[in-house]
Design a protein around this motif. Structure first.
Motif, mmCIF file in Angstrom:
data_model
loop_
_atom_site.group_PDB
_atom_site.id
_atom_site.type_symbol
_atom_site.label_atom_id
_atom_site.label_comp_id
_atom_site.label_asym_id
_atom_site.label_seq_id
_atom_site.Cartn_x
_atom_site.Cartn_y
_atom_site.Cartn_z
ATOM 1 N N GLU A 100 0.817 -1.208 0.000
ATOM 2 C CA GLU A 100 0.000 0.000 0.000
ATOM 3 C C GLU A 100 0.858 1.269 0.000
ATOM 4 O O GLU A 100 0.496 2.283 -0.610
ATOM 5 C CB GLU A 100 -0.933 -0.001 1.214
ATOM 6 N N LEU A 101 2.015 1.203 0.695
ATOM 7 C CA LEU A 101 2.905 2.368 0.724
ATOM 8 C C LEU A 101 3.478 2.656 -0.660
ATOM 9 O O LEU A 101 3.866 3.795 -0.963
ATOM 10 C CB LEU A 101 4.036 2.137 1.730
ATOM 11 N N THR A 143 -10.678 4.329 0.689
ATOM 12 C CA THR A 143 -10.367 3.577 1.916
ATOM 13 C C THR A 143 -10.580 2.088 1.725
ATOM 14 O O THR A 143 -10.480 1.332 2.668
ATOM 15 C CB THR A 143 -11.257 4.063 3.075
ATOM 16 N N ARG A 180 6.390 11.728 5.182
ATOM 17 C CA ARG A 180 5.141 11.327 4.524
ATOM 18 C C ARG A 180 4.972 9.810 4.561
ATOM 19 O O ARG A 180 3.874 9.297 4.759
ATOM 20 C CB ARG A 180 5.143 11.817 3.078
ATOM 21 N N ASP A 181 6.072 9.080 4.369
ATOM 22 C CA ASP A 181 5.996 7.623 4.462
ATOM 23 C C ASP A 181 5.538 7.179 5.855
ATOM 24 O O ASP A 181 4.729 6.248 6.002
ATOM 25 C CB ASP A 181 7.352 6.991 4.156
ATOM 26 N N ASP A 211 -1.215 5.689 8.984
ATOM 27 C CA ASP A 211 -2.578 5.699 8.464
ATOM 28 C C ASP A 211 -2.992 4.309 8.009
ATOM 29 O O ASP A 211 -4.131 3.876 8.222
ATOM 30 C CB ASP A 211 -2.669 6.700 7.309
ATOM 31 N N GLU A 212 -2.060 3.598 7.338
ATOM 32 C CA GLU A 212 -2.378 2.256 6.859
ATOM 33 C C GLU A 212 -2.669 1.304 8.018
ATOM 34 O O GLU A 212 -3.567 0.462 7.946
ATOM 35 C CB GLU A 212 -1.225 1.706 6.012
ATOM 36 N N ARG A 252 1.877 7.906 6.258
ATOM 37 C CA ARG A 252 1.093 6.937 5.488
ATOM 38 C C ARG A 252 1.114 5.560 6.160
ATOM 39 O O ARG A 252 0.100 4.852 6.188
ATOM 40 C CB ARG A 252 1.636 6.817 4.070
ATOM 41 N N PRO A 272 -0.352 7.958 -3.647
ATOM 42 C CA PRO A 272 -1.382 8.537 -2.773
ATOM 43 C C PRO A 272 -2.409 9.303 -3.597
ATOM 44 O O PRO A 272 -2.094 9.908 -4.610
ATOM 45 C CB PRO A 272 -0.600 9.452 -1.845
ATOM 46 N N ARG A 295 -8.519 9.832 -1.350
ATOM 47 C CA ARG A 295 -8.092 8.471 -1.632
ATOM 48 C C ARG A 295 -9.106 7.465 -1.095
ATOM 49 O O ARG A 295 -9.733 7.679 -0.078
ATOM 50 C CB ARG A 295 -6.702 8.180 -1.064
#
Length: 444
Positions: free
Chosen positions: A50-51, A62, A120-121, A127-128, A124, A55, A60
């Motif tokens: 997913e990473l 879900t 940012r990674d 978030d993932e 993310r 983005p 985006r």
């Protein structure tokens, strides 16, 4: 190095540290620690996939695709599968928390000064993990809801009353059959005390509830219920403790199985074995059982009782002349006439074709016994109307006393039979005591 590549390169180290951090998570019976470690590796690979996706900003989606081109399933799918393997929601949340901390700590150690791309990674990744956990929780809730519906449907459709009580004896749950039994609507029964229901104390009393809670063991009972319209039903009840993770009773569940038909069947079988089907009087088997009981009681207490042996005179001739159906009707009327001559506590039995017996309890009064025997002779001397025919009959009665005349139940029955034959040989239609039998002369 991007975070996705970092996860792949450092997979073994991440899993080693995660396993140490998660060591207090209870193992799942259906999943070994090795299998659990492999499962978490699949989750990490799913996050890495997913990473690597581009983005989509705030809009985006879900919803993850079911599979990545390289064949790796998404983290969210793996997180949901954990429930199928027996994990609880707290268990899964703890696993994800340990996974998040492990990756973030290792990533920060690798990148003491994060650039914008690294930050940012990291965002993310965080978030993932949240999205995977959120979907896992949602999946868990949906499955629990479905499971609840399935069990509610199953329990509600059961004809057996089912319920759960709290430790104070109030309803936490009751199916429709239980609510009907308590004469309460199913939606109104929760929160109401079991002891206030219109049921026998043996069913809803506090004794069973306290025993289950105290001993943490199941308890059984059998109860008889009478409905508002007078129908009698029998239930076998089972009460079981609901044990929490600390081994304490947190509730009591119960189920009652209607055994009315079985009880009625058993009663019919017992009645057929112990009662004469024609006259509905006790048969020879039940008579001998009661005779033995009264003999044993008399041995202990000294209370006397009397036995009358009744044999009909010339019954075979009436049976041959009028037929077996008329003979059966005659026997039924004889049984009724003899029964009205004795007390409610006495026993009248039919022990053979035209043989009846009477147990007169708690009496050694010869005048009383003689009066009852004369009443029986008088009742049977009256004509019997059998359809268009009329029949007249008499009987011979032998009388013996316990314990005055005999020392055992079997001997008592034999003595009464001998006294009855004395009455027959003396002209019939009379009663004779065993003590009236002439003694055999002794040889000098």
């Amino acid at each position: 190095m991007r975070l996705a590549d970092f996860i792949r390169v450092n997979m073994e180290e991440i899993l080693r540290i995660w396993e140490f951090d998660a060591k207090h998570i209870l193992p799942i019976p259906r999943l070994s620690r090795e299998a659990l470690r492999d499962h978490m590796e699949e989750i990490l690979l799913g996050i890495a996939v997913e990473l690597e996706r581009q983005p989509v900003g705030h809009n985006r989606s879900t919803e993850f695709g079911p599979q990545h081109p390289d064949g790796e399933q998404s983290a969210r799918v793996h997180g949901s599968e954990r429930h199928d393997l027996g994990a609880g929601i707290v268990h899964v949340a703890a696993e994800f928390r340990a996974l998040r901390l492990t990756v973030i700590e290792l990533w920060l150690q690798e990148n003491s000064r994060l650039d914008n791309e690294g930050a940012r990674d990291l965002i993310r990744f965080d978030d993932e993990v949240d999205l995977a956990l959120a979907q896992s929780i949602e999946n868990y809730a949906l499955r629990k809801e479905k499971q609840g519906r399935l069990f509610e449907t199953m329990l509600s459709s059961l004809p057996d009353p089912c319920f759960i009580l709290d430790l104070d004896g109030s309803f936490l749950y009751a199916n429709r059959a239980m609510a009907d039994l308590c004469q309460v609507r199913a939606e109104d029964i929760v929160g109401r005390p079991f002891s206030e229901m219109p049921l026998p104390a043996k069913y809803n009393g506090e004794v069973k509830l306290k025993e289950v809670i105290r001993y943490k063991e199941c308890r059984e009972s059998e109860v008889e219920l009478e409905s508002a319209i007078g129908d009698v039903r029998y239930f076998e009840c089972l009460y079981a403790p609901v044990i929490d993770e600390e081994g304490e009773v947190e509730a009591v569940s119960g189920i009652a199985h209607d055994v009315t038909q079985r009880k009625k069947s058993e009663a019919r079988i017992w009645r057929h074995a112990n009662y004469d089907l024609l006259t509905r009087l006790p048969n020879r088997r039940l008579f001998l059982d009661r005779l033995n009981q009264h003999s044993a009681h008399s041995d202990r207490t000294g209370d006397p009782f009397a036995l009358l042996f009744i044999d009909l005179d010339h019954f075979k001739g009436i049976n041959d002349r009028l037929g077996h159906e008329a003979g059966d009707n005659l026997l039924k009327e004889i049984a009724q006439r003899v029964s009205v001559c004795v007390r409610q506590s006495d026993t009248v039995a039919r022990i053979g074709g035209d043989e009846f017996t009477v147990l007169l309890l708690d009496t050694g009064d010869r005048e009383l016994i003689k009066g009852i025997a004369e009443n029986i002779l008088g009742e049977l001397a009256r004509p019997f109307h059998l359809g268009d025919d009329e029949a007249c009959i008499s009987c011979s009665i032998g009388i013996t006393m316990f314990p005055a005349d005999s020392g055992s139940a079997q001997q008592l029955l034999g003595d009464a039979d001998r006294a009855m034959y004395l009455a027959k040989h003396s002209g019939r239609n009379r009663a004779c005591y065993f003590t009236e039998i002439p003694k055999a002369p002794t040889a000098e």
